[in-house]
Design an enzyme around this catalytic site. Sequence first.
Site, PDB file in Angstrom:
ATOM      1  N   CYS A 122       5.279  -7.095  -6.410  1.00 45.26           N
ATOM      2  CA  CYS A 122       4.690  -6.304  -5.314  1.00 45.26           C
ATOM      3  C   CYS A 122       3.210  -6.000  -5.536  1.00 45.26           C
ATOM      4  O   CYS A 122       2.494  -5.672  -4.590  1.00 45.26           O
ATOM      5  CB  CYS A 122       5.463  -5.009  -5.118  1.00 45.26           C
ATOM      6  SG  CYS A 122       7.214  -5.297  -4.858  1.00 45.26           S
ATOM      7  N   HIS A 162       1.279  -0.311  -1.311  1.00 41.57           N
ATOM      8  CA  HIS A 162       2.473  -1.139  -1.206  1.00 41.57           C
ATOM      9  C   HIS A 162       3.596  -0.278  -0.632  1.00 41.57           C
ATOM     10  O   HIS A 162       3.744   0.892  -0.977  1.00 41.57           O
ATOM     11  CB  HIS A 162       2.877  -1.672  -2.580  1.00 41.57           C
ATOM     12  CG  HIS A 162       4.243  -2.269  -2.564  1.00 41.57           C
ATOM     13  ND1 HIS A 162       4.589  -3.250  -1.662  1.00 41.57           N
ATOM     14  CD2 HIS A 162       5.354  -2.015  -3.287  1.00 41.57           C
ATOM     15  CE1 HIS A 162       5.856  -3.576  -1.850  1.00 41.57           C
ATOM     16  NE2 HIS A 162       6.339  -2.835  -2.827  1.00 41.57           N
ATOM     17  N   ASN A 191      10.400  -3.669   2.808  1.00 36.55           N
ATOM     18  CA  ASN A 191       9.538  -3.968   1.665  1.00 36.55           C
ATOM     19  C   ASN A 191       9.280  -5.477   1.633  1.00 36.55           C
ATOM     20  O   ASN A 191      10.198  -6.250   1.361  1.00 36.55           O
ATOM     21  CB  ASN A 191      10.250  -3.491   0.394  1.00 36.55           C
ATOM     22  CG  ASN A 191       9.467  -3.793  -0.875  1.00 36.55           C
ATOM     23  OD1 ASN A 191       8.466  -4.500  -0.856  1.00 36.55           O
ATOM     24  ND2 ASN A 191       9.932  -3.257  -1.983  1.00 36.55           N
TER      25      ASN A 191
END
Length: 333
Positions: A118, A260, A290
């Site tokens: 990520c 993020h 996500n």
Amino acid sequence: MRRALPFACKIAATGSYLPARIVPNRDLEAFLDTSDAWIRERTGIGARHVAADDEVTSDLAAQAARRALERAGIDVGGVDMIIVATVTPDGPMPACAVRVQHKLGATTIPAFDVSAACAGFLFGVTIADQFICSGAMQRVLVVGVELLSRIIDWSDRTTAVLFGDGAGAVVLERAPADSEQRIELCRIHSEGALADALSIPAGGSAEPVTERALHMRRNKVQMVGQEVFRAAVRGIADVGAEVVADAGLTMADIDRFVPHQANVRILSAVAERWGVPLDRFVLVLEETGNTSSASIPIALDRGLRDGRIASGERVLMCALGAGVSYGAVLARV
Ligand code: COA
């Protein structure tokens, strides 16, 4: 403050791409013991985009890249290097970036992947920033892209509800050393001691794919959710504060936060630690889930397009992901 370099590096343009198919939480209720209410309350996610069967990761990346190149007013011939941040390449070898390079019509420019989950997009930007500020290159295309729907275990409610597919891209460009519009500071860190908290155990040299591994779904994402949650709050809050302090600024000097986006509760905790209101965060999580390395460039692109981020504003981008790896990039856009 950063050491003096001959040039600055600026974000010349952004682009993003989300696959057409939207899967709302309610659709997951049909095959998982979960509910729209639980997912929204515990994560802030309302839906996610899922790639079509005939789409591969490099397709998503190329779409986002084309949009960024078009907005930069250049074709791929004006790009010196392509960096693709992903943990879901088309295949283990070669790099996803070479597929993207070929799809964009470039021929010999270097193209490689960065694997920092990520945080991958911010690792890619940090690398590109060095090439540009040193004068070695004029323009670098950095893409964050994931096709996570192919590597999650759709029967595991603790992970299946969290992730989505998508891509975001930026064209980074050389600017005069005294340019206002620039990347002001980058910081990246990794803590391998937490490597097992979020991983795909099988499929590499440590655990080749066997029938047993497939049966145990060890080729799919496995996560110790609460450990990752705690690491994310600490890592994002700390690295963001580190960058802002090193730039000689305070959180009050930051116009917009583009973090993020894994869980809105992680971001609320980070906002509280920083003493800033959550409404200064540019969020796309409810719509996208996500999307790992794609989440920051997607949110940046969306924010610039819909006016949540204005030209000239100071933006702080922060992320933590598997590794754990984490980082922050401070930029005037
Ligand atoms: N639907 C319904 N119930 C669920 C569920 C789901 N999708 N997933 C878990 N549950 C259940 C659990 O089984 C548990 O039940 P129990 O109390 O009967 O044992 C209960 O909900 C609470 O589970 P818990 O794991 O404590 O929930 P949580 O509040 O920690 O939220 C996550 C779980 C995964 C959402 C959260 O830990 C998280 O976001 N972690 C970080 C994830 C992340 O950021 N990953 C990527 C890193 S970039």
